[in-house]
Write a protein that holds these residues in place. Structure first.
Motif, PDB file in Angstrom:
ATOM      1  N   PRO A 103      24.348   1.241  11.364  1.00 25.17           N
ATOM      2  CA  PRO A 103      25.187   1.095  10.156  1.00 25.17           C
ATOM      3  C   PRO A 103      26.738   0.777  10.334  1.00 25.17           C
ATOM      4  O   PRO A 103      27.309   1.129  11.320  1.00 25.17           O
ATOM      5  N   VAL A 104      27.307   0.537   9.030  1.00 20.22           N
ATOM      6  CA  VAL A 104      28.854   0.561   9.023  1.00 20.22           C
ATOM      7  C   VAL A 104      28.998   1.817   8.272  1.00 20.22           C
ATOM      8  O   VAL A 104      28.402   2.220   7.178  1.00 20.22           O
ATOM      9  N   ILE A 105      30.560   2.331   8.371  1.00 16.30           N
ATOM     10  CA  ILE A 105      30.816   3.542   7.720  1.00 16.30           C
ATOM     11  C   ILE A 105      31.959   3.045   6.843  1.00 16.30           C
ATOM     12  O   ILE A 105      32.980   1.964   7.319  1.00 16.30           O
ATOM     13  N   ASP A 106      32.307   3.666   5.562  1.00 20.59           N
ATOM     14  CA  ASP A 106      33.202   3.224   4.993  1.00 20.59           C
ATOM     15  C   ASP A 106      34.334   4.401   4.868  1.00 20.59           C
ATOM     16  O   ASP A 106      34.215   5.287   5.794  1.00 20.59           O
ATOM     17  N   ASP A 107      35.414   4.367   4.251  1.00 20.15           N
ATOM     18  CA  ASP A 107      36.698   5.351   4.451  1.00 20.15           C
ATOM     19  C   ASP A 107      36.223   6.578   3.948  1.00 20.15           C
ATOM     20  O   ASP A 107      36.714   7.771   4.319  1.00 20.15           O
ATOM     21  N   SER A 108      35.206   6.870   3.140  1.00 21.99           N
ATOM     22  CA  SER A 108      34.766   8.285   2.536  1.00 21.99           C
ATOM     23  C   SER A 108      33.693   8.893   3.468  1.00 21.99           C
ATOM     24  O   SER A 108      33.265  10.087   3.295  1.00 21.99           O
ATOM     25  N   GLY A 109      33.223   8.143   4.469  1.00 18.19           N
ATOM     26  CA  GLY A 109      32.207   8.800   5.418  1.00 18.19           C
ATOM     27  C   GLY A 109      30.908   8.277   5.144  1.00 18.19           C
ATOM     28  O   GLY A 109      29.924   8.986   5.438  1.00 18.19           O
ATOM     29  N   THR A 110      30.754   7.389   4.070  1.00 19.91           N
ATOM     30  CA  THR A 110      29.271   6.975   3.582  1.00 19.91           C
ATOM     31  C   THR A 110      29.024   5.740   4.551  1.00 19.91           C
ATOM     32  O   THR A 110      29.725   4.682   4.810  1.00 19.91           O
ATOM     33  N   TRP A 111      27.801   5.861   5.407  1.00 19.82           N
ATOM     34  CA  TRP A 111      27.293   4.784   6.308  1.00 19.82           C
ATOM     35  C   TRP A 111      26.364   4.093   5.397  1.00 19.82           C
ATOM     36  O   TRP A 111      25.704   4.548   4.295  1.00 19.82           O
ATOM     37  N   SER A 112      26.229   2.812   5.694  1.00 16.39           N
ATOM     38  CA  SER A 112      25.318   1.915   5.168  1.00 16.39           C
ATOM     39  C   SER A 112      24.450   0.766   5.801  1.00 16.39           C
ATOM     40  O   SER A 112      25.382   0.142   6.708  1.00 16.39           O
ATOM     41  N   VAL A 113      23.381   0.321   5.569  1.00 14.02           N
ATOM     42  CA  VAL A 113      22.833  -0.597   6.441  1.00 14.02           C
ATOM     43  C   VAL A 113      21.442  -1.087   5.583  1.00 14.02           C
ATOM     44  O   VAL A 113      20.910  -0.195   5.093  1.00 14.02           O
ATOM     45  N   PRO A 114      21.126  -2.362   5.497  1.00 13.70           N
ATOM     46  CA  PRO A 114      20.063  -2.786   5.176  1.00 13.70           C
ATOM     47  C   PRO A 114      18.791  -2.460   6.004  1.00 13.70           C
ATOM     48  O   PRO A 114      18.941  -2.691   7.214  1.00 13.70           O
ATOM     49  N   LEU A 115      17.586  -2.130   5.469  1.00 18.00           N
ATOM     50  CA  LEU A 115      16.386  -1.985   6.142  1.00 18.00           C
ATOM     51  C   LEU A 115      15.294  -2.676   5.765  1.00 18.00           C
ATOM     52  O   LEU A 115      15.197  -3.095   4.905  1.00 18.00           O
ATOM     53  N   ASP A 116      14.449  -3.043   6.675  1.00 16.86           N
ATOM     54  CA  ASP A 116      13.298  -3.744   6.653  1.00 16.86           C
ATOM     55  C   ASP A 116      12.114  -2.694   6.148  1.00 16.86           C
ATOM     56  O   ASP A 116      11.746  -2.042   7.136  1.00 16.86           O
ATOM     57  N   LEU A 117      11.852  -2.423   4.902  1.00 18.60           N
ATOM     58  CA  LEU A 117      11.046  -1.230   4.475  1.00 18.60           C
ATOM     59  C   LEU A 117       9.672  -2.118   3.799  1.00 18.60           C
ATOM     60  O   LEU A 117       9.345  -1.439   2.843  1.00 18.60           O
ATOM     61  N   ALA A 118       9.257  -3.389   4.150  1.00 16.25           N
ATOM     62  CA  ALA A 118       8.065  -3.919   3.564  1.00 16.25           C
ATOM     63  C   ALA A 118       7.018  -2.886   3.743  1.00 16.25           C
ATOM     64  O   ALA A 118       5.838  -3.026   2.899  1.00 16.25           O
ATOM     65  N   ALA A 119       6.928  -1.902   4.657  1.00 18.73           N
ATOM     66  CA  ALA A 119       5.573  -0.998   4.734  1.00 18.73           C
ATOM     67  C   ALA A 119       5.892   0.158   3.989  1.00 18.73           C
ATOM     68  O   ALA A 119       6.532   0.880   4.403  1.00 18.73           O
ATOM     69  N   PRO A 120       4.967   0.327   2.768  1.00 20.25           N
ATOM     70  CA  PRO A 120       5.056   1.760   2.265  1.00 20.25           C
ATOM     71  C   PRO A 120       4.712   2.833   3.136  1.00 20.25           C
ATOM     72  O   PRO A 120       4.079   2.686   4.138  1.00 20.25           O
TER      73      PRO A 120
END
Length: 185
Positions: A103-120
């Protein structure tokens, strides 16, 4: 082989089986506690806080999270480890789905990344990182993907596995308490 050597071999083998069982059990048993890290000098100092612990299914679902320090503040200072600031591992509880993303981090310390969550189903999320204090840590949190969860049985143990166009073969037999030559091709 003497009785003492046999006893020592048995005890070492038992310890290895216990350690592996404990590790697998920790990975697949629901828990709200952080996962133990490969070196956790301060395991209580960090927690993984997901923005949302329940997500919709989809092939590009955004996951946002923070690593919090012992006082509850977002960690923003990281040291690169294995060429990345953070390694995120997402594993479905039945081990049928596994993702290793960065993932990538922003200045506030929040990380984000898209996930493949096709399987419940139920997932465990692990964040592996080295904060500015230099103590490598791994923390975890539980996550649910909405929908009908249909656990998949584990495949039978085999010396070869094929996934995503790759085949890996294991040659050799590991022996508890003894050096063993294993070859992966």
């Amino acid at each position: 082989m003497s009785a003492t050597q046999k006893l020592i071999g048995f005890v070492v083998g038992l310890a290895v089986v216990f350690a592996v069982s404990f590790g697998i059990g920790s990975a697949v048993t629901p828990s709200s506690a952080p996962a133990a890290g490969h070196h956790t000098a301060h395991p209580e100092a960090y927690t993984l806080q997901l923005d949302e612990a329940a997500l919709p299914p989809g092939t590009s679902v955004p996951l946002r999270f923070q690593i919090l320090d012992g006082s509850g503040a977002p960690v923003t200072d990281y040291v690169e480890s294995h060429e990345k600031l953070l390694h995120l591992i997402v594993v479905r509880r039945d081990l049928a789905d596994y993702q290793h993303v960065h993932p990538v981090i922003d200045d506030s310390g929040t990380w984000s990344v898209p996930l493949d969550l096709a399987a419940p189903g139920e997932y465990r999320v692990f964040a592996d990182f080295v904060p500015g204090d230099g103590h490598a840590s791994t923390v975890g949190a539980d996550m649910t993907v909405a929908g009908e969860y249909r656990p998949q049985p584990l495949p039978a143990p085999a010396p070869t596995a094929s996934v995503g166009g790759y085949t890996v073969a294991l040659a050799g037999v590991g022996k508890a308490g003894q050096p063993s030559e294993l070859t992966l091709t």
